[in-house]
Each structure stands twice: as structure tokens, then as C-alpha cells.
Motif scaffolding. Sequence first.
Motif, PDB file in Angstrom:
ATOM      1  N   UNK B 172      73.092  -5.548  -5.568  1.00  0.00           N
ATOM      2  CA  UNK B 172      71.731  -4.480  -5.053  1.00  0.00           C
ATOM      3  C   UNK B 172      71.373  -3.867  -6.485  1.00  0.00           C
ATOM      4  N   UNK B 173      70.560  -2.757  -6.139  1.00  0.00           N
ATOM      5  CA  UNK B 173      69.797  -2.121  -7.112  1.00  0.00           C
ATOM      6  C   UNK B 173      70.741  -1.079  -7.756  1.00  0.00           C
ATOM      7  N   UNK B 174      71.904  -0.863  -7.243  1.00  0.00           N
ATOM      8  CA  UNK B 174      73.064  -0.125  -7.851  1.00  0.00           C
ATOM      9  C   UNK B 174      74.061  -0.976  -8.810  1.00  0.00           C
ATOM     10  N   UNK B 175      73.837  -2.304  -8.703  1.00  0.00           N
ATOM     11  CA  UNK B 175      74.617  -3.170  -9.476  1.00  0.00           C
ATOM     12  C   UNK B 175      76.078  -3.704  -8.666  1.00  0.00           C
ATOM     13  N   UNK B 176      75.973  -3.326  -7.452  1.00  0.00           N
ATOM     14  CA  UNK B 176      77.127  -3.522  -6.617  1.00  0.00           C
ATOM     15  C   UNK B 176      77.167  -4.850  -6.163  1.00  0.00           C
TER      16      UNK B 176
END
Lengths: 529, 190
Positions: B172-176
Motif C-alpha cells: 500500500x501507499x505506506x509500503x505495508x
Amino acid sequence: MNLFRTVFPINALPAAQLVSEGIDALSHSGGIKLKAVQRYYEQVDADLLFCFSDIAIQAEAMGAQVFFSPDSMPAVSRPGATLTRVDVRKNPRMRVNAEVIRGLKRTYPARPVAAMVYGPFTVAGQVAGEQQVLRAVVKNPDEVHNLLEKAYVCARDYADLLLAAGGLVLWVSDPLASLLPPNMFWEFAGASLARLFEKHQGPTALHICGDTSRIVKEMVGTGVDSISFDQCLDLTIVEDEVPDSVAIIGNLDPVEILELASEKAVAEATVDLVTVMGIKKNFCLSSGCAPPATTPLANLIAFVESGHASLAEMGRQRIDIEEIAIQVHAGDRKKVTARMEEALASNADPMLLLNSGLMRAIRKGSARYEAHSCHLPEILLMVDAFYDGYQLLRPHLSLCQRDTPQIALGTVQGDIHEIGKDLVKVILETMGVKVLDLGVNVAAERFLAAYLDEGIPLIGLSAFNTTSRQQVEKIVELFNNHGCAQAVILTGGAAMNQQVAFSLGCHGYARDAMAAAKQVRGWLKKIED
Amino acid sequence: MKIDKWHPCLDEKLITWLQIENNLPAKALLPAIWQEALELIQPHTWTCRLEREDFFERFSPHARQSKVVCRLLEEATGVWLLVATIGEGLESRARSLLQQRESFHGYILDRLGSFLVEDIISTLDASVGNHCQQQGGQTTRRYSPGYRDFSLAAQQIFVDMACSDIPYLQVNSGHILKPEKSVTAIKGEI
């Protein structure tokens, strides 16, 4: 006779406010002191009476120099011990206390009076210097034992004098004993206390200041009938170690609550304590230590009156609420369901079932968790059992449900970790806190809207990634830019620690779900006050 | 590269890690939850070996910007990329249990998911180590994005490279990673 279900503040020091003479004069005159305590007990309807005892009396008799003043309690100003045995019958100040006990017994023949003495270890510390004695228990134990024997004889003789004057309950306070390492407690304090209690045929009580949670078994082992706990202890942590035959005395804060709070706050704190501890048959409502001489009498009256009323109310219930609390605490869902069904069928008070049964168990779990005596999975078993009981109870509650949530919880934008946030939510709801769950990946503006538009005072940010820290900072900045200085922003999660949280401008940090619940309750109390 | 035999087991060490070693009711509930966890997981692994310079090229700028990674791979000739996931089934079930107020069950299932994915990546790590040893080489320790100065953003590159083998793995956008119970790592071959 036992002290179960009684209500009284420890000692009677605020009686000093009721005579024009100073504490120094009162400490030396039976007439003045009796007049003061009689006036005090005319107003404070306590179930156990005290003669206004001061901690320096035995040390003074053994040779320590004591400082007297009109405005403060007598205190040892210089150590010093005599080698000769103290003749308590000739000691003027001890005779004063015996005279006051005789007077109290005449005035209140039906009420028990405490024969209050100080423990040999505490007195040994006063006459030889506390630091010296605490060092000597390691370096020169024989010297301490010699001194303890003299202090024991003095305490025993003084107790005999007060009991002969009409005292019924032998009350021993031994504040210094809590500074002993637990493995040395018995040798230097417990053994002498056991000798004092063994000699007395009537009721006995032991008060030790401070955190005594690690010596409860030893305190019970002294043979005492009642144990008085300091306000620093959560009584639910120690209750399992105290047999049903021994009274648990405690433990309203004598300073923060009884001396400094309002009458209303005193009454509320009293009811709160009874809600938690009143389900124990061996509970005795008291202060965590002696309320200071400057404690407002109105507060003490509020304490005793609300204590009597709430204990009586609880006594009218015909169901065993303690059993429900025990089964919730054990996480036994089947038994909780069965006991709750029985209780509801017998028309038990639903609010009492909620507060003293279900929620009490969670509070105890929370206190044990903080004391590192249980882990999160155990708490979650309790939470599940709580909800089983709560589902049955809910239709019977004419709650006063809050419309507005008290905290908005969410995982910050860019972060989708949900479990930690959900755990915080479940535990908060179990503790009666209404939560607005904003979910995961929540934009900063949504948190702000919860505060500005929905009036939610607490904002809880869950942050698990290092990149989430930037989001937390952004949220704090957004709140500041909108002039929301009153909003309380709390945070937790794997990406956070206390230092980071404060450096980002948050008001609080919690390392796990239980700590979060404690933080939130603390902030809510601050806001409500 | 195929993972060596993977047989996760419910032992005292795991019970202690779950912090229920002294809790009899919890211990009694555990075997059923463990069984459920094993039924819910869909383990997938992926490995790939790159030449050292190729790795730095593909993982630019994250690998070069990380002092820890540069130091770790100082003597390496190649770099193994490791990805492990247990799929989404377990975490969905755990989330749903928490929402249904089955907190203990949901929490333990979630913890078992974390244990299982960590167990798989450890087994994969050992398999790579054994493979290299059989070829007469050695390996460095395993290292994952998000630790110290190795940016979490590097996870996107793993996902792009592994997409043909594990098409449902996302970032996702938070690199999760999604599913959350997934791990990426590098391991140097010396």
C-alpha cells in the motif's frame, strides 16, 4: 468481634482542629485530648475509635528526643535509647492516651476503641536512626535484635496499658517495615509482630505503609485478624492472598482524597472503592493511612456516611456478586453465563452486577497486568467472559449511555494494522469508555473532524510503521494549526515509544492495550474534573 | 528454490512466546486454534538470486542508501531475495473474531499467524543457506526492509518481482505488505 464491613478513618488526628489548644498541649493533656476526640467522634460516626496517637510516643519513652509544636504532629528530632526498661505506667504521655481511651469507652460504651501502638522495628528505627537500622539488618543483625527486643517489650507493655484502659482492638502500625527486603521481613518485623498479636486475646490489626504486596503472606503469618493496606496498593491485587477470615482494611487516599478533594469527590471515591471491594465479606472501609490533622471534618463525615450507605446497599443484595467477578476474572464463560442468568432471575440490581461483578473483574485484571502478574491473553479471556455476561445484562440496564464517544481511535494514514487498535477498543469498551472507531488508514483531517465536529476530547493514534511517525506529526500539526490546544492526542503502536511520542507533540503514549486503557481513563478523569 | 520440509509445531517454546504458559484455560483452548490456523493459511514462498551489482541496481536507491545493507553485502557476490506469506485467510478470520468480541481467539490466531510466517521465512532462509553451503559457499544473515536504514519502500520491488508467483501480494501507499502476514528479506551469498 471482627472489623468486617466496618467504616472508620485511621487514627483521629483531625480532632486537633476542634480545640483551641495546639497539638503540643493536646499531646500532653488527657483532658484536652479527650475533649478533642469526643468532639471529633460526635461528628464522625466511625465504627472504630482512636485516641489520637502519635508515632513518636514509644521512641520518646525509650529515650529519643521529640519535637513538639502547636501546628504539627510530634516527631523524633534526635535518636537515642535508654538501656533500662520503660515503665509505661509512669510515662506521662502514655498515661494520657490510656486516660483518653478510658474516656472514649465511657462516652461510647458500645463502640470498640483501638489500642494503637507502633511496631518494634519502626520504633527501633526511630531510636537508633532509620538508615543505621536498615544498614544494620545486613551488617550487624545481632545489634538490631537487641534493640528490637527492647522495642518489643515497650510495645507490649504499652499495648497492655491501653488494652487495660478499655482498648479492644490491638492496632499495630509498623511503617518502617515496608522498607525491609521481603526476605528479611519476618526476622526483623514479622516475628515481633506475631508475639504482640499472640499475646492479645481480642481483635488485632496491622498497618504497614507503602507497597506491601510482596509481604502479604508474611503479614497474614503474624496471626493478625485484620490487615490495613496503604493507598498505593490496589486491593484487588492483594485480596487473593488474604484468607476470608482476615479483614482487608483499606484504603482511600488520606491526602489526595480525604484532605485535598471536595466532599463530593470524597463521597464518589468512597462509593467507587465500595463498588470494587464491597463484594468481599471481609472488607473493612478505611483510609490508606491516618488522615492528616488538617483534613476537613466535612470530608471525613462524607467518607463515613457514604461508606456506611454504600456498604449497606451492597449488603441488601441476596446474590453472590463476588462469584460473578471471580468467574469473569477466571475467564470461565460458561459459569459467567450461568451465574448471570441466576442473578437476573433473582432480580439483582443490574448496575451492581455490571460495576461490582463484570467491570470489577476487568479492573482487577488491569491492576494485575500493571503489577506484571498476568499477561494480555489472560485479560482477553476475561474480556470475552465480560461480554458474555454483558450481553445478558444489557436489556436490563436503563443506562445512562453516553451519546458522544469519549475517544476517537484510528490507525494513521498509510498504515493498515488493525489488531492492536481493535484490542485497545475492546478493552476500553470493557471499562465503560465509549469509542468511535475510525478504522485504519485514517486521514489526518478525519481525526480533526472527530474533535471539531463531533466534540470527542481524546484522539488515539495507532502507528505501527516508522513512516507512520510522519503522519502522527502531521496530525499534531493540523490540530495545532486549527487552534485545538485542548484536544488530547494519545499514541501507541510498534513505531512509537514515549520519547518519540512526546517529541512529536503527543500528550501521551501507551506501550500496549492495557496501558492505553489506563492512559485514557486518566485523561478522561482529568477532563471531567 | 523449493523450501525444505516445513513442519511447524505447537511446542512449549511457542506456548511461552504466546505468554499463556501459566494459564490452564488458555492452554486448553490453544490446540483447536492452532489447528484452525493451519487450516487457514496458504503458505507461498518465492526466492530469486541476483548478482550483487544487479541487486543494487534494481533496489536503487534504497539499497545503496542503507549503510547496514552495504556493510552486510560487502563481501557478497550474489544476493538472495526471499518472500514468504501465509495468505489472507488467517488475518481476515482474526479480524472478524475481534469484531465479534471473540478477543482471545482472534488475538491468539493473529499471534499464531505472525509465528507461522516467521517460521516459514526462517525455514526458507535455512534452505537458501543449505543450498549455498552445498555449492561450497557461505551466506550472510537475513535482513528485511523497514529495519534500521533499509527503507520499507524497498518492499515494492520485491512485490513487483514476485508478482507472477504470488499475484495477490500487494504493497500500500505506506509500503505495508498485504496480506499483512508476509515477509520480505535479502540474504547475501559469499
